[in-house]
Enzyme design. Structure first.
Site, PDB file in Angstrom:
ATOM      1  NE  ARG A 156      -4.106   1.453   2.571  1.00  0.00           N
ATOM      2  CZ  ARG A 156      -4.738   2.021   3.517  1.00  0.00           C
ATOM      3  NH1 ARG A 156      -4.109   1.811   4.737  1.00  0.00           N
ATOM      4  NH2 ARG A 156      -5.919   2.604   3.660  1.00  0.00           N
ATOM      5  CE1 TYR A 203      -8.101   6.448   1.921  1.00  0.00           C
ATOM      6  CE2 TYR A 203      -6.863   6.247   3.960  1.00  0.00           C
ATOM      7  CZ  TYR A 203      -8.129   6.702   3.257  1.00  0.00           C
ATOM      8  OH  TYR A 203      -9.026   7.035   4.294  1.00  0.00           O
ATOM      9  CG  HIS A 251     -11.881   4.070   1.281  1.00  0.00           C
ATOM     10  ND1 HIS A 251     -11.842   2.688   1.257  1.00  0.00           N
ATOM     11  CD2 HIS A 251     -10.960   4.241   2.292  1.00  0.00           C
ATOM     12  CE1 HIS A 251     -11.261   2.161   2.486  1.00  0.00           C
ATOM     13  NE2 HIS A 251     -10.593   3.191   3.099  1.00  0.00           N
ATOM     14  CG  ASP A 266     -11.727   1.088   6.827  1.00  0.00           C
ATOM     15  OD1 ASP A 266     -10.816   0.735   6.822  1.00  0.00           O
ATOM     16  OD2 ASP A 266     -12.099   2.297   7.283  1.00  0.00           O
ATOM     17  CG  ASN A 319      -7.557   7.828  11.919  1.00  0.00           C
ATOM     18  OD1 ASN A 319      -7.299   8.073  13.179  1.00  0.00           O
ATOM     19  ND2 ASN A 319      -6.735   7.219  11.113  1.00  0.00           N
TER      20      ASN A 319
END
Ligand code: 0GY
Length: 304
Positions: A124, A157, A181, A257, A262
Site C-alpha cells: 500500500r 490511498y 474508497h 474497513d 480515525n
C-alpha cells in the site's frame, strides 16, 4: 509498554447486528485491518494515531458473524512498515486471509518472499497527509518494480483533490493498482462533476486500475442510519458507488474497513454496513462480482 489511545478515539462497535442482506457464498471482506494488540505487536514510533486494540481473533469472529468467508488485511499506518501483526493474522487464518503490506525501499528480498508465503499479495502506498510522512516517488516506483516480480499489486490511498498531482505516478505503475474508497470523493459535489469524472477517466483509460467501493461511513456527509433511517443511510454515497460498480463491474471490491480508524462522529454497526451493499450493487450478478469473483481473481487466482 501500553500506549494511550489518541484522545477522542472511537472504538469499534461491539455486538454488531446480524445483516439482513445475506452475503453470497464465498464473499470476501477485501479491506480490513488489525491493530496490535499493542502489548504483543507495538505500534510504530512514527504513527500519527494510537488506536484501540483490534485483534485477529476479533476480526475473524466478525467475519463469521457477518457471513464472510475470507479477508484481505491491509497494513494500517499505526504499524508503519512493521508488518508482524498483519502477517500473524494471515498465518492464523487457515489460508482464508491475504494481506497488503507496507514496505520501505530497503526491504530485503527474503522478507518479501516470507511475506508472500504468509499470504501477502500487495503493498500500500498512502498519500493521505494526516496519516503518513512523505515518501519520494522514486522510492515507491522502485518498490513497485520489485513487488511486480512476485505478482503483487499496489493499493493506493489518497484524497480526491490530489489525484491530478498523482496522475503521472499512478499511470506509470507497472502493476494492477487498487484505489481505496473510490479515491475519497467529496460526495457533496455531483457524481457527474469534474472531480469524480476525473476518477472515472482514471479507471476508464487504465484497465489495470481497480477501486474499492468501500467506506460510506467515512465519505458520507448525510450520515448513518441513526440520523437518516435505515433506507436513507449514507444515501449521498450511493450514486458514486453505483456509478463505479455499474461502469467497471469486473474491477471493484468491497470491504468493511473494520475497525474503522480515525472516525469522528459515529462508529458504524458493521451489520448495517453489509446491509448497505444492495443499495450500491443492485443485482445478484453485480454483487457476486463485487464480493466473490473479483476478490478471488485478485487474491486467490489459484482457486479460479
Ligand atoms: C482506512 C482509512 C484510514 C486509515 C488507514 O492505515 C490507516 O491508518 O487506512 C483513515 O484514517 O482514513 O482505510 O482504514
Amino acid at each position: 509498554m501500553k500506549s494511550e489511545k489518541t484522545p477522542g478515539w472511537l472504538d469499534w462497535y461491539a455486538g454488531p447486528s446480524k445483516p439482513r442482506f445475506q452475503l453470497p457464498s464465498g464473499a470476501v471482506d477485501a479491506h480490513c485491518h488489525v491493530f496490535g494488540p499493542g502489548a504483543e505487536f507495538p505500534f510504530a514510533p512514527e504513527r500519527k494515531y494510537t488506536p484501540c486494540d483490534a485483534s485477529k481473533r476479533q476480526l475473524y469472529a466478525l467475519r463469521d458473524h457477518l457471513g464472510f468467508a475470507r479477508n484481505v488485511v491491509v497494513q494500517a499506518t499505526c504499524h508503519g512498515d512493521d508488518n508482524r501483526a498483519m502477517v500473524d493474522a494471515l498465518m492464523h487464518s487457515g489460508g482464508r486471509a491475504r494481506g497488503i503490506a507496507t514496505v520501505r525501499r530497503d526491504v530485503a528480498d527474503g522478507d518479501l518472499q516470507a511475506m508472500h508465503e504468509a499470504g501477502v499479495r500487495g503493498v500500500r502506498f498512502n498519500f493521505v497527509k494526516r496519516l503518513v510522512d512523505f515518501t519520494p516517488k522514486d522510492a515507491l516506483m522502485e518498490i513497485a518494480g520489485r513487488i511486480e516480480r512476485l505478482g503483487w499489486h499496489v493499493v493506493v490511498y489518497f484524497e480526491s483533490v490530489d489525484l491530478p498531482e498523482l496522475w503521472d505516478f499512478f499511470t506509470a505503475l507497472p502493476t494492477t493498482v487498487v484505489v481505496d474508497h473510490m479515491g475519497r470523493p467529496d460526495v457533496t459535489r455531483p457524481p457527474d462533476g469534474p472531480e469524480f469524472e476525473l476518477f472515472e477517466k482514471f479507471m476508464r483509460d487504465h484497465p489495470n486500475v481497480w477501486s474499492k467501493v468501500s467506506c460510506p461511513e467515512r465519505l458520507s456527509a448525510a450520515g448513518p442510519p441513526a440520523l437518516n433511517g435505515e433506507q436513507n443511510a449514507y444515501r449521498d454515497v450511493v450514486p458514486f458507488a453505483r456509478r463505479i460498480i455499474e461502469t467497471f463491474p469486473d474491477r471493484v471490491l468491497w470491504g468493511t474497513d473494520w475497525p474503522h480508524p480515525n472516525l469522528t462522529g459515529h462508529m458504524p454497526d458493521d451489520g448495517l454496513l453489509v446491509d448497505f451493499i444492495p443499495h450500491i450493487a443492485t443485482t445478484p450478478e453485480l454483487r457476486r462480482k463485487l464480493l466473490v469473483d473479483n476478490p478471488m481473481r485478485l487474491y486467490w487466482p489459484e482457486e479460479g
